[in-house]
Design an enzyme around this catalytic site. Structure first.
Site, PDB file in Angstrom:
ATOM      1  N   ARG A 128      -0.821   4.514 -21.109  1.00  0.00           N
ATOM      2  CA  ARG A 128      -0.053   5.710 -21.417  1.00  0.00           C
ATOM      3  C   ARG A 128       1.347   5.632 -20.838  1.00  0.00           C
ATOM      4  O   ARG A 128       1.549   5.094 -19.753  1.00  0.00           O
ATOM      5  CB  ARG A 128      -0.694   6.943 -20.757  1.00  0.00           C
ATOM      6  N   SER A 162      -3.909  -0.009 -12.286  1.00  0.00           N
ATOM      7  CA  SER A 162      -5.279   0.110 -11.765  1.00  0.00           C
ATOM      8  C   SER A 162      -5.931  -1.239 -11.498  1.00  0.00           C
ATOM      9  O   SER A 162      -6.967  -1.574 -12.086  1.00  0.00           O
ATOM     10  CB  SER A 162      -6.126   0.903 -12.752  1.00  0.00           C
ATOM     11  N   ASP A 176      -5.049   3.795  -9.585  1.00  0.00           N
ATOM     12  CA  ASP A 176      -5.524   4.996 -10.290  1.00  0.00           C
ATOM     13  C   ASP A 176      -6.355   5.920  -9.404  1.00  0.00           C
ATOM     14  O   ASP A 176      -6.324   7.141  -9.565  1.00  0.00           O
ATOM     15  CB  ASP A 176      -6.291   4.635 -11.575  1.00  0.00           C
TER      16      ASP A 176
HETATM   17  C1  G6P Z   1      -7.611   8.023 -15.470  1.00  0.00           C
HETATM   18  C2  G6P Z   1      -6.364   7.223 -15.278  1.00  0.00           C
HETATM   19  C3  G6P Z   1      -6.499   5.781 -15.685  1.00  0.00           C
HETATM   20  C4  G6P Z   1      -7.746   5.255 -15.099  1.00  0.00           C
HETATM   21  C5  G6P Z   1      -8.844   5.983 -15.768  1.00  0.00           C
HETATM   22  C6  G6P Z   1     -10.165   5.373 -15.512  1.00  0.00           C
HETATM   23  O1  G6P Z   1      -7.591   8.667 -16.659  1.00  0.00           O
HETATM   24  O2  G6P Z   1      -5.263   7.840 -15.845  1.00  0.00           O
HETATM   25  O3  G6P Z   1      -5.416   5.043 -15.253  1.00  0.00           O
HETATM   26  O4  G6P Z   1      -7.829   3.883 -15.114  1.00  0.00           O
HETATM   27  O5  G6P Z   1      -8.837   7.319 -15.372  1.00  0.00           O
HETATM   28  O6  G6P Z   1     -10.904   5.666 -16.579  1.00  0.00           O
HETATM   29  P1  G6P Z   1     -11.236   4.711 -17.797  1.00  0.00           P
HETATM   30  O7  G6P Z   1     -12.570   5.207 -18.175  1.00  0.00           O
HETATM   31  O8  G6P Z   1     -10.224   4.914 -18.847  1.00  0.00           O
HETATM   32  O9  G6P Z   1     -11.279   3.322 -17.246  1.00  0.00           O
HETATM   33  C1  BGC Z   2      -9.734  -2.181 -10.066  1.00  0.00           C
HETATM   34  C2  BGC Z   2      -9.284  -1.006  -9.279  1.00  0.00           C
HETATM   35  C3  BGC Z   2      -9.335   0.235 -10.114  1.00  0.00           C
HETATM   36  C4  BGC Z   2     -10.681   0.394 -10.734  1.00  0.00           C
HETATM   37  C5  BGC Z   2     -10.794   1.617 -11.617  1.00  0.00           C
HETATM   38  C6  BGC Z   2     -11.052  -1.908 -10.707  1.00  0.00           C
HETATM   39  O1  BGC Z   2     -11.401  -2.959 -11.529  1.00  0.00           O
HETATM   40  O2  BGC Z   2      -9.833  -3.319  -9.253  1.00  0.00           O
HETATM   41  O3  BGC Z   2      -7.992  -1.200  -8.791  1.00  0.00           O
HETATM   42  O4  BGC Z   2      -9.049   1.329  -9.323  1.00  0.00           O
HETATM   43  O5  BGC Z   2     -11.007  -0.733 -11.493  1.00  0.00           O
HETATM   44  O6  BGC Z   2      -9.934   1.595 -12.675  1.00  0.00           O
END
Ligand code: G6P
Ligand code: BGC
Length: 889
Positions: free
Chosen positions: A511, A575, A629
């Site tokens: 995003r 992240s 994140d």
């Molecule tokens: C939030 C953050 C993302 C994060 C995500 C994890 O929405 O904005 O940066 O990585 O949560 O969730 P997802 O299921 O998309 O991996």
């Molecule tokens: C990453 C983390 C992150 C997490 C959730 C992991 O694979 O190493 O930095 O916070 O995923 O997105």
């Protein structure tokens, strides 16, 4: 003549009425509240599956009839054309046995069994047995049935009120030549349903019109309220013979029915049966004849029982009917004219057509009920029919078939002549045996994924130890959790202001955001954002290409927002594990999840971004913060709840951060205050400390991943991997013959077919089996009802383990915070984000439950982040700008 027959003519409209009243009666029988008083009893038969053609082995059957005991050995080949061979022997049951003491009866049954087996001279001595016991019983399990009362010729002392399976098993166990286990007690109607060949598609309805009438069908277990089960299907014996005993058929009864009922052994009872079944059809005709021929009465005509149902059925035949009519009338002492024979035929036809019509209305009620409760627009099923009335004449079946079509147009019903109840009883036994063997296999497989409270406590303690190791400078390298400092020392206080750009990379979506932070009175934080895709070849290609793509997306966003030329401060949610030395610098330690772009590990991500901007020469960027994140989420939630000191992500990946006392952070100088630590708990176990918890499925998933040997904890928990674990288990269960009839489909062999959203939807509460099947069909998997129940169970076990492990880890974190502050009780909020946590119907609750159990001295509130961590990153940028302004001033 016309007047005599008019009361027997039921219009289609009337039959529709019968159908809907039958449906209501069935509902009453199924509902827990009204079951005990229902006229249509709807008794659960504890049959969970119909034959699927894979049943194999040798099964014994004991079928106790009114005069004979039949002992049978059925052998099933279990291969593609399921061959069934049967050997049987009949033993007459003497009066002294049928009316003697109970022990004698069961000893007799066991002796007949040995005699039969001895005669076969088989080397095999271990068998499973199905028992047909045709008396009124209260069945509570497939292998548990309490005799309520004897009937017909039987009256053995000391059996009523007892479980006949126990009595039979005890008698059998009195010798040790054979080891025989009674695994099923079967009603004749279910035997009928189960006798049909599975190759023509499922046969899920049984219909018997013999001396009496009854029916059974496979209901959705959750609609059979008197049993605990809610998954899968359950055979239900309707006992529909008593339909109408509450008056539901009163407006359709003819004077002949009333006469017949009055003269019967059980007036007012079995009203439906008395209009349909073989015991009564002859008698109804007889009542009509006595009226028609009242002027020509003969002694034979005056005798009840002088007209046989068998003859009635034959008279309805176009070819031989008139001749039979003449014979029957003669036997009644009547000199029959052609007209008399014709009239007699009309009477018989009217009685039979009415019986077939009523039977059709009942059957239509059953199939419509099945169609509706399975939420289908069309139901296709075979109906196994048996009994003298069917066997005697094809006409009955034809009429029945035609009328069902009219009464239940949404169902395609094929009537199939059953192959005798003994085979059906054998099949019930074989199916029960298959299910039991499969259950054992399933339980053994899934046991590997079930964690005891003690095991969860161990995980909690192990993580706690790794946290301590990770925090200390000397031991940091030994720990699998990196415990990375984030240079964030406070949560937002609400005084932050301004417009910020944010990037959010690493979850399901990439995003770009414009975040306007205003005073709370003026609406607080407002966000405009745009989602861009990162195709796998970009995420896993050269790093420069990935960062060029990111910059393109920013440019696109700025153009759309009319912001070209503006340089706003930017917060970058990234992240992945980064070693930070300041807020705006982060060295990528490793890629995780679906990313593996080259040339980035070991580099400062902010620098890579700036370089890409330079290459594009579009605009300038002012990156003020790089944020994980988890940290973005904690900040975003902290804006609303100052108690929020933990950030948790359970999405594509998993991780957590929390506020640690600076004095505990040995990797940094400074003693006062707190700093947010990005734990990177996804890597927990990468040093081998969790090896005892990994199942073969986890190892396979790890080996096939982009980063084998790394992120081992993440691979037990997060959305990117759970579907794969499920798929590996399904492969194993198929291989063991517990699923998909043992056949592996190319689809199931395709990696990554199950995504997080699949896991979430398949576990949704109240999902009908059809919907579960539909979800699997959408993936290209052709499943039976049992398959879908098992797939759902596997999903539940895998997701529960993930949630519990996640809970154990959260417990370790909050307990540490409590101990850091030497508090008896800690109240803390965990800000949470991630698709798995948010979308899965039970995950959140299971995490919370585990935390409650493992950290009883912490009261933990879970606050879901609504705006993603981009907002948090912008807030961090805002704080940084405010601090910088102060420092300049
Ligand atoms: C939030 C953050 C993302 C994060 C995500 C994890 O929405 O904005 O940066 O990585 O949560 O969730 P997802 O299921 O998309 O991996
Ligand atoms: C990453 C983390 C992150 C997490 C959730 C992991 O694979 O190493 O930095 O916070 O995923 O997105």
């Amino acid at each position: 003549m016309q007047n005599s027959l008019r009361p027997l003519c039921l219009s289609l409209e009337t039959l529709h009425r019968v159908k809907s009243r039958m449906l209501e009666a069935m509902e009453r029988g199924l509902s827990r509240r009204t079951h005990s008083q229902a006229t249509v009893r709807m008794l659960p038969a504890f049959i969970r599956s119909t034959p699927d053609g894979t049943e194999r082995g040798e099964f014994l059957v004991l079928e106790l009839g009114d005069t004979h005991l039949r002992v049978l050995l059925m052998e099933l080949s279990g291969d593609t054309d399921q061959r069934v061979t049967m050997k049987e022997r009949c033993f007459p049951v003497p009066d002294a046995i049928a009316q003697g003491p109970g022990e004698k009866l069961f000893a007799f049954l066991a002796t007949c069994l040995w005699e039969f087996l001895d005669g076969l001279h088989m080397p095999k001595t271990d068998f499973e047995l199905g028992f047909s016991f045709p008396f009124t019983c209260r069945q509570t399990r497939l292998d548990q049935s309490y005799l309520i009362s004897w009937s017909k010729r039987f009256q053995c002392a000391g059996v009523e009120g007892r479980d006949v399976v126990v009595l039979l098993q005890d008698a059998i166990n009195k010798q040790d030549r054979y080891h025989i286990k009674v695994i099923a007690v079967v009603n004749d109607t279910t035997g009928t349903m189960m006798s049909c060949d599975a190759s023509a598609g499922p046969c899920e309805v049984g219909l018997v019109v013999d001396a009496g009438t009854n029916s059974c069908f496979m209901a959705e277990a959750r609609h059979v309220e008197v049993v605990e089960e809610s998954e899968g299907r359950m055979g239900v014996v309707t006992e529909w013979g008593s339909f109408g005993d509450d008056g539901a058929l009163n407006d359709m009864l003819s004077p002949y029915d009333l006469q017949l009922d009055q003269a019967s052994l059980n007036p007012g009872r079995q009203r439906f049966e008395k209009m349909i079944s073989g015991l009564y059809l002859g008698e109804i005709v007889w009542h009509i004849l006595t009226e028609l021929f009242s002027g020509r009465m003969t002694p034979a005509l005056l005798t009840k029982g002088s007209v046989q149902t068998q003859d009635i059925l034959e008279i309805t035949d176009e070819q031989v009917g008139l001749a039979t009519a003449r014979r029957v009338l003669r036997a009644l002492g009547l000199e029959a004219s052609d007209q008399d024979c014709f009239n007699m035929q009309q009477v018989c036809k009217a009685v039979c057509i009415r019986a077939a019509g009523l039977c059709a209305a009942g059957l239509a009620a059953i199939v419509s009920h099945m169609c509706r409760n399975r939420e289908l627009s069309r139901l296709k099923t075979s109906v196994a029919v048996d009994g003298a009335v069917f066997r005697a004449h094809a006409k009955f079946s034809q009429t029945l078939q035609q009328l069902v079509k009219q009464l239940a147009p949404e169902c395609d019903v094929t009537l199939v002549q059953a192959e005798g109840s003994s085979k059906g009883i054998g099949m019930v036994t074989a199916v029960a045996s298959r299910l039991a063997a499969q259950r054992l296999q399933v339980n053994q497989t899934l046991a590997l994924l079930q964690l005891s409270p003690a095991a969860l406590g161990t995980v909690q303690a192990l993580l706690r130890r790794e946290m301590e190791l990770g925090l200390k400078k000397e031991t940091n390298a030994m720990s699998s959790v990196r415990m990375l400092p984030t240079y964030i020392c406070a949560t937002p206080d609400g005084s932050e202001r301004g417009d910020f750009l944010a990037l959010d990379l690493g979850g399901t979506n990439f995003r770009v955001l414009l975040v306007k932070v205003g005073s709370r009175e003026r609406g607080g934080v407002q966000i405009i954002s745009e989602v861009y895709s990162i195709p796998p070849h970009v995420a896993q290609g050269p790093g420069s290409q990935l960062f060029d793509h990111i910059v393109e997306c920013i440019a696109d966003f700025q153009t759309k927002q009319g912001m070209m030329g503006q340089t706003l401060p930017l917060g970058f949610t990234f992240s992945f594990p980064c070693q930070q030395t300041s807020l705006d610098q982060g060295i990528l330690l490793s890629w995780t999840k679906g990313f593996n772009a080259s040339g980035c590990v070991g580099q400062d991500v902010v620098k890579l971004l700036r370089e890409a901007v330079k290459r594009k020469n579009h605009f300038a960027l002012d990156v003020v913060a790089i944020v994980n994140d988890t940290v973005g989420t904690m900040m975003s939630c902290g804006y609303h709840d100052p108690n929020c000191e933990v950030g948790l992500i359970v999405g594509t990946g998993t991780n957590a951060c929390y506020m640690e006392q600076l004095r505990n952070v040995g990797t940094l100088a400074g003693e006062e205050g707190r700093m947010c630590i990005n734990m990177e708990w996804g890597a927990f176990g990468d040093n081998g400390c969790l090896d005892a918890f990994f199942t073969p499925f986890d190892r396979q998933v790890d080996e096939a991943s982009l980063n084998p040997g790394r992120q081992r904890f993440e691979k037990l928990i997060s959305g990117m991997y759970l579907g794969e674990i499920v798929r590996r288990i399904l492969l194993e269960l198929t291989d063991k013959g517990c699923l998909f009839r043992g056949r592996l489909s190319p689809k199931l062999q395709t990696p990554d077919i199950f995504q997080t959203k699949f896991l979430s939807s398949i576990e949704s509460d109240g999902l009908a089996l059809r919907q579960v099947c539909a979800i699997l069909e959408e993936l290209g998997l052709h499943v039976s009802c049992e398959d879908s129940v098992l797939v759902r169970e596997v999903c539940q076990v895998v997701a529960r383990r993930a949630a519990q492990l996640c809970g154990a880890a959260v417990a370790a974190v909050v307990e540490k915070i409590r101990e850091n502050r030497s508090l008896e009780q800690l109240a803390v909020t965990v800000g949470v984000d991630g698709t798995l946590y948010k979308l899965h119907p039970h995950f959140a609750q299971q995490v919370q439950e585990t935390v409650r159990q493992l950290a009883p001295r912490c009261s933990v509130t879970f606050l879901q982040s609504e705006d993603g961590s981009g907002k948090g990153a912008a807030l961090i940028a805002a704080v940084a700008c405010r601090v910088a302004r102060h420092q300049r001033a």
